[in-house]
Design a protein around this motif. Sequence first.
Motif, short mmCIF file in Angstrom:
data_model
loop_
_atom_site.label_atom_id
_atom_site.label_comp_id
_atom_site.label_asym_id
_atom_site.label_seq_id
_atom_site.Cartn_x
_atom_site.Cartn_y
_atom_site.Cartn_z
N GLN A 109 6.68 5.77 -19.29
CA GLN A 109 5.42 5.62 -18.42
C GLN A 109 6.00 6.07 -17.09
N ALA A 110 7.17 5.68 -16.66
CA ALA A 110 7.58 5.80 -15.39
C ALA A 110 7.63 7.62 -15.31
N MET A 111 8.11 8.07 -16.28
CA MET A 111 8.38 9.54 -16.19
C MET A 111 7.08 10.39 -16.37
N VAL A 112 6.08 10.09 -17.11
CA VAL A 112 4.89 10.71 -17.48
C VAL A 112 3.72 10.20 -16.60
N LEU A 113 3.35 8.76 -16.41
CA LEU A 113 2.54 8.45 -15.46
C LEU A 113 2.62 8.48 -14.09
N GLY A 114 4.17 7.92 -13.75
CA GLY A 114 4.37 7.92 -12.38
C GLY A 114 4.08 9.15 -11.57
N PRO A 115 4.44 10.36 -12.00
CA PRO A 115 4.09 11.66 -11.22
C PRO A 115 2.50 11.51 -10.75
N ILE A 167 0.44 8.96 -10.50
CA ILE A 167 0.14 7.69 -9.99
C ILE A 167 0.56 8.16 -8.46
N SER A 168 1.65 8.81 -8.29
CA SER A 168 2.23 9.25 -7.31
C SER A 168 1.32 10.04 -6.20
N MET A 169 0.88 11.27 -7.06
CA MET A 169 0.03 12.25 -6.39
C MET A 169 -1.41 11.79 -6.06
N THR A 170 -1.95 10.79 -6.96
CA THR A 170 -3.37 10.10 -6.52
C THR A 170 -3.66 9.18 -5.74
N GLY A 171 -2.34 8.70 -4.87
CA GLY A 171 -2.22 7.30 -4.22
C GLY A 171 -0.98 7.38 -3.43
N LYS A 172 -1.31 6.53 -2.47
CA LYS A 172 0.09 6.15 -1.55
C LYS A 172 1.24 5.49 -2.11
N LYS A 173 1.07 4.99 -3.24
CA LYS A 173 1.89 4.31 -3.97
C LYS A 173 2.93 5.33 -4.60
N PRO A 185 0.76 -1.17 0.08
CA PRO A 185 0.12 0.09 -0.09
C PRO A 185 1.00 1.34 -0.05
N ASN A 186 2.16 1.28 0.51
CA ASN A 186 2.81 2.46 0.68
C ASN A 186 4.18 2.20 -0.09
#
Length: 322
Positions: free
Chosen positions: A249-255, A257-263, A233-234
């Motif tokens: 994907q890590a550069m574009v989607l990563g931020p 995902i990081s802002m909208t959840g705990k992962k 979860p974290n």
Amino acid sequence: MKAIVYDKYGPPDVLELKEIEKPIPEDNQVLVKVYASSVNYGNLVLLKGEPFLARLFFGPIKPKYSIPGGDIAGLVEAVGRNVKQFQPGDEVFGDLSGCGWGGFAEYVSVPENVLAPKPSHLSFEEAAAVPMAAVTALQSLRNKGRVKSEQKVLIYGASGGVGTFAVQIAKAFGAEVTGVCSTRNVEIIRSIGADHAIDYTKEDFSKKADVYDLIIGANGYQPISVYKRALSPNGIFVHVGGSGTQMFQAMVLGPWISMTGKKKIGSFLQRPNQKDLFFIRELLETGKIKPVIDRQYQLSEIQEAFRYFENGHAQGKVVITM
């Protein structure tokens, strides 16, 4: 002196062995007689100018640096008058990627702050296999991944240069380490301390019930969504190497995902650092980590070395000897 030079981006064929002028150290520089170097992913980026974004740093049309090569190990031959840390006769190793590269040559003149004393028990070949890959593994685990004792850590691409160091460094931090690799590399990653090995040709780590506090993507082609599902979860995923799609994907989607959840999901770019190199040296001296070398090539065989490396199946490091 002999050196590998190139003046255009392209395949390994653009690399040429030539006779050039031996460098003269400036006041704050150390002249090193290079005995060995090694090949890293950064060398491949520098060679091909890919991904294209890299040309912002390495030259938009043609290479900014004419002599590639980051890692070196060798003997100090001379020092500038302002050099404090080294003297002629010292055995050293270091990463030149932050000061103009140039490691695929018989001599280099570099600032003293990119070098560290070579661990006495290592050969020059072993020492040359260490700096860039080991510091990349350290920074991705500690700085970006915030690794802690007793965490469950997964290293995807555990048998490559960065991966083999990541397995060992994570263990040195007290983590429970799982390495993902192909069949032929399972015994290698077990031999360097991995608690568990997953053969990706036989089982899919993302379909197992296990979740991980930290995942290091050192190689591979998995979508970011696959890594996300395997995180606790974290949990944190750090992209270090792998396919261009995975990096994008890590550069574009990563931020997002990081802002909208705990992962947390992000990419990582290694930065040469003498303090970290000294930390790695201590791990080497105490036997907590060791380099894994797959093949060695002569400087004159540099094209063959790059062809082998770019296939992506090296077991540990590919070393170049002078």
